[in-house]
Design a protein around this motif. Structure first.
Motif, mmCIF file in Angstrom:
data_model
loop_
_atom_site.group_PDB
_atom_site.id
_atom_site.type_symbol
_atom_site.label_atom_id
_atom_site.label_comp_id
_atom_site.label_asym_id
_atom_site.label_seq_id
_atom_site.Cartn_x
_atom_site.Cartn_y
_atom_site.Cartn_z
ATOM 1 N N GLU A 77 -12.442 -6.852 10.191
ATOM 2 C CA GLU A 77 -11.124 -7.263 10.679
ATOM 3 C C GLU A 77 -11.177 -8.586 11.435
ATOM 4 N N SER A 78 -12.301 -9.276 11.363
ATOM 5 C CA SER A 78 -12.507 -10.492 12.145
ATOM 6 C C SER A 78 -12.986 -11.617 11.235
ATOM 7 N N THR A 79 -12.818 -12.835 11.688
ATOM 8 C CA THR A 79 -13.372 -13.982 10.963
ATOM 9 C C THR A 79 -14.782 -14.317 11.445
ATOM 10 N N ALA A 80 -15.239 -13.650 12.507
ATOM 11 C CA ALA A 80 -16.562 -13.913 13.074
ATOM 12 C C ALA A 80 -17.628 -13.103 12.331
ATOM 13 N N ASP A 81 -18.867 -13.566 12.422
ATOM 14 C CA ASP A 81 -20.001 -12.865 11.813
ATOM 15 C C ASP A 81 -20.693 -11.922 12.797
ATOM 16 N N TYR A 82 -20.221 -11.911 14.037
ATOM 17 C CA TYR A 82 -20.828 -11.068 15.066
ATOM 18 C C TYR A 82 -19.745 -10.649 16.042
ATOM 19 N N THR A 83 -20.102 -9.700 16.904
ATOM 20 C CA THR A 83 -19.220 -9.290 17.985
ATOM 21 C C THR A 83 -20.103 -9.023 19.198
ATOM 22 N N GLU A 84 -19.517 -8.523 20.268
ATOM 23 C CA GLU A 84 -20.335 -8.203 21.442
ATOM 24 C C GLU A 84 -20.618 -6.709 21.481
ATOM 25 N N LEU A 85 -21.797 -6.383 21.949
ATOM 26 C CA LEU A 85 -22.222 -4.990 22.033
ATOM 27 C C LEU A 85 -21.420 -4.252 23.103
ATOM 28 N N THR A 86 -20.883 -3.109 22.716
ATOM 29 C CA THR A 86 -20.237 -2.197 23.658
ATOM 30 C C THR A 86 -20.699 -0.786 23.323
ATOM 31 N N GLY A 87 -20.340 0.146 24.151
ATOM 32 C CA GLY A 87 -20.742 1.528 23.960
ATOM 33 C C GLY A 87 -20.232 2.144 22.674
ATOM 34 N N ARG A 88 -19.151 1.624 22.127
ATOM 35 C CA ARG A 88 -18.612 2.234 20.901
ATOM 36 C C ARG A 88 -19.542 2.062 19.709
ATOM 37 N N PHE A 89 -20.521 1.181 19.807
ATOM 38 C CA PHE A 89 -21.470 0.976 18.720
ATOM 39 C C PHE A 89 -22.775 1.761 18.898
ATOM 40 N N GLY A 105 -22.282 -6.700 26.066
ATOM 41 C CA GLY A 105 -21.896 -8.092 25.901
ATOM 42 C C GLY A 105 -22.851 -8.913 25.064
ATOM 43 N N THR A 106 -24.002 -8.356 24.725
ATOM 44 C CA THR A 106 -24.961 -9.073 23.890
ATOM 45 C C THR A 106 -24.365 -9.305 22.506
ATOM 46 N N PRO A 107 -24.479 -10.498 21.952
ATOM 47 C CA PRO A 107 -23.994 -10.728 20.594
ATOM 48 C C PRO A 107 -24.754 -9.829 19.610
ATOM 49 N N ILE A 108 -24.010 -9.182 18.688
ATOM 50 C CA ILE A 108 -24.630 -8.273 17.727
ATOM 51 C C ILE A 108 -23.950 -8.411 16.374
ATOM 52 N N SER A 109 -24.760 -8.312 15.343
ATOM 53 C CA SER A 109 -24.270 -8.320 13.963
ATOM 54 C C SER A 109 -25.020 -7.221 13.216
ATOM 55 N N PRO A 110 -24.577 -6.879 12.032
ATOM 56 C CA PRO A 110 -25.340 -5.882 11.268
ATOM 57 C C PRO A 110 -26.791 -6.300 11.044
ATOM 58 N N ASP A 111 -27.040 -7.594 10.871
ATOM 59 C CA ASP A 111 -28.418 -8.058 10.663
ATOM 60 C C ASP A 111 -29.277 -7.959 11.923
ATOM 61 N N SER A 112 -28.675 -8.188 13.083
ATOM 62 C CA SER A 112 -29.454 -8.163 14.325
ATOM 63 C C SER A 112 -29.520 -6.780 14.967
ATOM 64 N N ALA A 113 -28.725 -5.830 14.489
ATOM 65 C CA ALA A 113 -28.650 -4.505 15.118
ATOM 66 C C ALA A 113 -30.004 -3.800 15.220
#
Length: 120
Positions: free
Chosen positions: A73-85, A30-38
């Motif tokens: 596929e989103s208009t957001a710059d981030y998503t929430e962390l899940t196991g798929r990442f 659930g932590t917010p994550i983006s390619p920059d913060s990964a």
């Protein structure tokens, strides 16, 4: 007559690994994550779990290509962390035993698996 037996050292080491995976996954899901913060989030996850007793090493690899595909596929710059990442390896040293465990996606679900048990 009791049939209770004491867990083996290897079983106790596996239990320790399970605790670490449960903590890692549920603390950070659930932590917010983006390619920059990964990269910084991966380091924070590693360092956090490595603080736990018997934990020798933690490697967290954020699957940035999967993350970027979702964000495309989103208009957001981030998503929430899940196991798929995530792909994760945790190494536990418990008494005379070393356990190597992994988490990676299998059939769309983040599975945690015991890779090896080495008794010294």
């Amino acid at each position: 007559m009791s049939t209770d037996t004491k867990p083996t050292i290897a079983e106790e080491a596996c239990f320790e690994a399970g605790i670490k995976f449960g903590t890692l996954y549920h603390q950070f899901a659930g932590t917010p994550i983006s390619p920059d913060s990964a990269p910084s989030l991966a380091r924070a996850m590693e360092e956090s779990i490595e603080n736990q007793p018997h934990c020798r090493d933690v490697t967290v690899d954020v699957q940035t290509e999967v993350l970027e595909a979702e964000l495309a596929e989103s208009t957001a710059d981030y998503t929430e962390l899940t196991g798929r990442f995530l792909e994760v390896e945790i190494v536990v040293d418990y008494e005379d035993c070393t356990i190597v465990t992994r988490m990676e996606m299998e059939d769309g679900y983040p599975l945690m698996a015991l890779e090896s048990v080495r008794e010294h």
